[in-house]
Design a protein around this motif. Sequence first.
Motif, PDB file in Angstrom:
ATOM      1  N   VAL A  86      33.376 -90.877 -32.559  1.00 36.28           N
ATOM      2  CA  VAL A  86      33.295 -91.977 -31.596  1.00 36.28           C
ATOM      3  C   VAL A  86      32.126 -91.775 -30.625  1.00 36.28           C
ATOM      4  CG1 VAL A  86      34.503 -93.151 -29.706  1.00 36.28           C
ATOM      5  CG2 VAL A  86      35.747 -92.501 -31.778  1.00 36.28           C
ATOM      6  N   VAL A  87      31.942 -90.547 -30.155  1.00 35.63           N
ATOM      7  CA  VAL A  87      30.896 -90.280 -29.168  1.00 35.63           C
ATOM      8  C   VAL A  87      29.509 -90.379 -29.793  1.00 35.63           C
ATOM      9  CG1 VAL A  87      29.895 -88.522 -27.659  1.00 35.63           C
ATOM     10  CG2 VAL A  87      32.370 -88.868 -27.693  1.00 35.63           C
ATOM     11  N   GLY A  88      29.314 -89.753 -30.952  1.00 34.95           N
ATOM     12  CA  GLY A  88      27.989 -89.641 -31.552  1.00 34.95           C
ATOM     13  C   GLY A  88      27.217 -90.947 -31.694  1.00 34.95           C
ATOM     14  N   PRO A  89      27.813 -91.981 -32.320  1.00 35.10           N
ATOM     15  CA  PRO A  89      27.067 -93.238 -32.468  1.00 35.10           C
ATOM     16  C   PRO A  89      26.870 -93.996 -31.162  1.00 35.10           C
ATOM     17  CG  PRO A  89      28.833 -93.044 -34.102  1.00 35.10           C
ATOM     18  CD  PRO A  89      29.069 -91.982 -33.080  1.00 35.10           C
ATOM     19  N   ALA A  90      27.623 -93.616 -30.123  1.00 39.47           N
ATOM     20  CA  ALA A  90      27.529 -94.325 -28.845  1.00 39.47           C
ATOM     21  C   ALA A  90      26.516 -93.691 -27.909  1.00 39.47           C
ATOM     22  CB  ALA A  90      28.902 -94.384 -28.171  1.00 39.47           C
ATOM     23  N   ILE A  91      26.489 -92.357 -27.843  1.00 37.02           N
ATOM     24  CA  ILE A  91      25.544 -91.685 -26.956  1.00 37.02           C
ATOM     25  C   ILE A  91      25.268 -90.274 -27.474  1.00 37.02           C
ATOM     26  CG2 ILE A  91      27.428 -90.963 -25.409  1.00 37.02           C
ATOM     27  CD1 ILE A  91      23.730 -91.671 -24.477  1.00 37.02           C
ATOM     28  N   ASP A  92      24.013 -90.002 -27.753  1.00 42.21           N
ATOM     29  CA  ASP A  92      23.570 -88.654 -28.075  1.00 42.21           C
ATOM     30  C   ASP A  92      22.166 -88.470 -27.508  1.00 42.21           C
ATOM     31  OD1 ASP A  92      21.726 -89.792 -29.896  1.00 42.21           O
ATOM     32  OD2 ASP A  92      23.142 -89.668 -31.549  1.00 42.21           O
ATOM     33  N   VAL A  93      21.564 -87.325 -27.782  1.00 42.72           N
ATOM     34  CA  VAL A  93      20.291 -87.030 -27.127  1.00 42.72           C
ATOM     35  C   VAL A  93      19.183 -87.999 -27.554  1.00 42.72           C
ATOM     36  CG1 VAL A  93      20.750 -84.606 -26.647  1.00 42.72           C
ATOM     37  CG2 VAL A  93      19.877 -85.254 -28.907  1.00 42.72           C
ATOM     38  N   LYS A  94      19.176 -88.383 -28.824  1.00 43.97           N
ATOM     39  CA  LYS A  94      18.104 -89.292 -29.253  1.00 43.97           C
ATOM     40  C   LYS A  94      18.337 -90.703 -28.716  1.00 43.97           C
ATOM     41  CE  LYS A  94      19.831 -90.825 -33.815  1.00 43.97           C
ATOM     42  NZ  LYS A  94      21.169 -90.229 -33.758  1.00 43.97           N
ATOM     43  N   LEU A  95      19.604 -91.134 -28.635  1.00 42.28           N
ATOM     44  CA  LEU A  95      19.901 -92.448 -28.074  1.00 42.28           C
ATOM     45  C   LEU A  95      19.574 -92.492 -26.582  1.00 42.28           C
ATOM     46  CD1 LEU A  95      23.284 -93.355 -29.805  1.00 42.28           C
ATOM     47  CD2 LEU A  95      21.090 -94.512 -30.079  1.00 42.28           C
ATOM     48  N   ALA A  96      19.880 -91.413 -25.865  1.00 39.72           N
ATOM     49  CA  ALA A  96      19.571 -91.365 -24.438  1.00 39.72           C
ATOM     50  C   ALA A  96      18.063 -91.489 -24.211  1.00 39.72           C
ATOM     51  CB  ALA A  96      20.091 -90.066 -23.831  1.00 39.72           C
ATOM     52  N   ALA A  97      17.276 -90.818 -25.059  1.00 38.51           N
ATOM     53  CA  ALA A  97      15.826 -90.900 -24.926  1.00 38.51           C
ATOM     54  C   ALA A  97      15.324 -92.310 -25.238  1.00 38.51           C
ATOM     55  CB  ALA A  97      15.161 -89.888 -25.855  1.00 38.51           C
ATOM     56  N   MET A  98      15.897 -92.926 -26.271  1.00 41.63           N
ATOM     57  CA  MET A  98      15.488 -94.277 -26.639  1.00 41.63           C
ATOM     58  C   MET A  98      15.880 -95.277 -25.552  1.00 41.63           C
ATOM     59  SD  MET A  98      16.397 -94.351 -30.707  1.00 41.63           S
ATOM     60  CE  MET A  98      15.788 -96.023 -30.902  1.00 41.63           C
ATOM     61  N   GLN A  99      17.070 -95.113 -24.975  1.00 42.69           N
ATOM     62  CA  GLN A  99      17.518 -96.013 -23.909  1.00 42.69           C
ATOM     63  C   GLN A  99      16.645 -95.872 -22.673  1.00 42.69           C
ATOM     64  OE1 GLN A  99      21.625 -94.963 -23.442  1.00 42.69           O
ATOM     65  NE2 GLN A  99      22.223 -95.784 -25.435  1.00 42.69           N
ATOM     66  N   ALA A 100      16.253 -94.632 -22.351  1.00 43.22           N
ATOM     67  CA  ALA A 100      15.389 -94.419 -21.189  1.00 43.22           C
ATOM     68  C   ALA A 100      14.024 -95.058 -21.408  1.00 43.22           C
ATOM     69  CB  ALA A 100      15.232 -92.922 -20.920  1.00 43.22           C
ATOM     70  N   GLY A 101      13.503 -94.932 -22.625  1.00 42.86           N
ATOM     71  CA  GLY A 101      12.205 -95.515 -22.906  1.00 42.86           C
ATOM     72  C   GLY A 101      12.229 -97.025 -22.983  1.00 42.86           C
ATOM     73  N   THR A 102      13.365 -97.591 -23.366  1.00 43.40           N
ATOM     74  CA  THR A 102      13.461 -99.045 -23.552  1.00 43.40           C
ATOM     75  C   THR A 102      13.916 -99.763 -22.292  1.00 43.40           C
ATOM     76  OG1 THR A 102      13.995 -98.705 -25.890  1.00 43.40           O
ATOM     77  CG2 THR A 102      14.490-100.866 -24.963  1.00 43.40           C
ATOM     78  N   PHE A 103      14.940 -99.223 -21.627  1.00 44.01           N
ATOM     79  CA  PHE A 103      15.523 -99.893 -20.466  1.00 44.01           C
ATOM     80  C   PHE A 103      15.198 -99.218 -19.139  1.00 44.01           C
ATOM     81  CE2 PHE A 103      18.715-100.637 -23.949  1.00 44.01           C
ATOM     82  CZ  PHE A 103      18.359-101.945 -24.195  1.00 44.01           C
ATOM     83  N   GLY A 104      14.629 -98.027 -19.191  1.00 44.77           N
ATOM     84  CA  GLY A 104      14.316 -97.304 -17.974  1.00 44.77           C
ATOM     85  C   GLY A 104      15.279 -96.147 -17.735  1.00 44.77           C
ATOM     86  N   THR A 105      14.779 -95.105 -17.092  1.00 47.58           N
ATOM     87  CA  THR A 105      15.604 -93.917 -16.836  1.00 47.58           C
ATOM     88  C   THR A 105      16.834 -94.200 -15.985  1.00 47.58           C
ATOM     89  OG1 THR A 105      13.642 -92.508 -17.050  1.00 47.58           O
ATOM     90  CG2 THR A 105      15.552 -91.556 -15.941  1.00 47.58           C
ATOM     91  N   PRO A 106      16.746 -95.040 -14.922  1.00 49.64           N
ATOM     92  CA  PRO A 106      17.961 -95.319 -14.132  1.00 49.64           C
ATOM     93  C   PRO A 106      19.097 -95.925 -14.964  1.00 49.64           C
ATOM     94  CG  PRO A 106      16.007 -95.998 -12.929  1.00 49.64           C
ATOM     95  CD  PRO A 106      15.546 -95.655 -14.305  1.00 49.64           C
ATOM     96  N   VAL A 107      18.752 -96.817 -15.886  1.00 52.58           N
ATOM     97  CA  VAL A 107      19.780 -97.411 -16.738  1.00 52.58           C
ATOM     98  C   VAL A 107      20.385 -96.348 -17.645  1.00 52.58           C
ATOM     99  CG1 VAL A 107      20.186 -99.006 -18.660  1.00 52.58           C
ATOM    100  CG2 VAL A 107      18.845 -99.738 -16.688  1.00 52.58           C
ATOM    101  N   ALA A 108      19.554 -95.547 -18.281  1.00 53.26           N
ATOM    102  CA  ALA A 108      20.048 -94.510 -19.187  1.00 53.26           C
ATOM    103  C   ALA A 108      20.904 -93.494 -18.442  1.00 53.26           C
ATOM    104  CB  ALA A 108      18.874 -93.825 -19.876  1.00 53.26           C
ATOM    105  N   ALA A 109      20.515 -93.167 -17.191  1.00 55.18           N
ATOM    106  CA  ALA A 109      21.264 -92.182 -16.409  1.00 55.18           C
ATOM    107  C   ALA A 109      22.660 -92.679 -16.060  1.00 55.18           C
ATOM    108  CB  ALA A 109      20.496 -91.841 -15.136  1.00 55.18           C
ATOM    109  N   ARG A 110      22.829 -93.991 -15.934  1.00 53.55           N
ATOM    110  CA  ARG A 110      24.161 -94.550 -15.663  1.00 53.55           C
ATOM    111  C   ARG A 110      24.934 -94.802 -16.959  1.00 53.55           C
ATOM    112  NH1 ARG A 110      20.796 -97.774 -12.188  1.00 53.55           N
ATOM    113  NH2 ARG A 110      21.081 -97.240  -9.990  1.00 53.55           N
ATOM    114  N   LEU A 111      24.233 -95.329 -17.956  1.00 54.06           N
ATOM    115  CA  LEU A 111      24.905 -95.744 -19.181  1.00 54.06           C
ATOM    116  C   LEU A 111      25.428 -94.556 -19.985  1.00 54.06           C
ATOM    117  CD1 LEU A 111      25.700 -98.039 -21.075  1.00 54.06           C
ATOM    118  CD2 LEU A 111      23.411 -97.905 -22.098  1.00 54.06           C
ATOM    119  N   GLY A 112      24.663 -93.470 -20.041  1.00 53.85           N
ATOM    120  CA  GLY A 112      25.072 -92.319 -20.834  1.00 53.85           C
ATOM    121  C   GLY A 112      26.397 -91.714 -20.373  1.00 53.85           C
TER     122      GLY A 112
END
Length: 315
Positions: free
Chosen positions: A270-296
């Motif tokens: 359940v966790v893996g497809p929702a949030i992992d290190v590569k997804l966190a990096a992609m989310q930060a690059g796409t939506f911005g670090t503040p969004v990734a820091a909250r969403l993860g």
Amino acid sequence: MRTSAPVPLGLLLVLGALGLVVAGPEVFAIGIGSAPALQTWSTVFVAIVLQALPYLALGVVVGAVVTVLVPDRALRAVVPANPTAAVPVAAVAGAALPGCECGSVPLAARLVDRGVRPSAALAFMLSSPAVNPVVLVATAVAFPGQPRMVLARAVSSLVVATVVGWLWSRLGRPLPVRRRSHHHDGGVLGVVTHDLLHAGGFLVVGAACAATLDVAVPPTWVGAVAGVPVLSVVVLGLLAVVLAVCSEADAFVVASLTAFSDTAKLAFLVVGPAIDVKLAAMQAGTFGTPVAARLGPLTFVVAIATTLAVGTAIL
């Protein structure tokens, strides 16, 4: 003076794994004599890769076709205008449109760009790589005779996608798209090549880590962690974040961790497809670090809580 392009690390890992699969575990017998740990490691590694690779390839091909050929407006047409209803509908739509984690983030960004509510785009992003038909079939194969594991994965991931979407909507957080993704500029073949090398590399790393845990970690240590229900769920959830195995292959990796309970294994799925290190990096690059820091962290907490509830009810 022309210089040759560097060989992608993912390609080297995939080719190395394929070479080992073709040669078989016996290849390690040369030069290591009677080292049983290395022979066990190679056997576990080859078994995981051999089982997972066909489903990984199938998922990549199907996901590429959907990414390139299914227009974004197809999802917008089925998402209700009501923000509360839009989130679960988008989550279910994500389950019907298979795709890997690599494509889910840029697809969510395109949906936001084209007017889909951020909460609905998030729900689609979280559900698409987690509960699509290819992933569920792979889970059934990895856990033979355990249909409850397939059901628990589907229910948990849909709940996580819906709850995170609703919470994001309540918090009123936007999803500012920092840059456009060109994930499918190369057509179906380009997406297949990109995703197979990217996801295949993580599969090799995940299989290697699982095999290493099997032979290197003392059984007493594993038993001590696996014997504590909540701790084992959190540990395998964190392991999923670190290993970042593609969702089409993660079931084969976690199925090899036989000391852990089904609920703990469910946390990995359940966790893996929702949030992992590569997804966190992609989310930060796409939506911005503040969004990734909250969403993860939000996604991880919801996923762990949901796993404990669904695992108790179904498994």
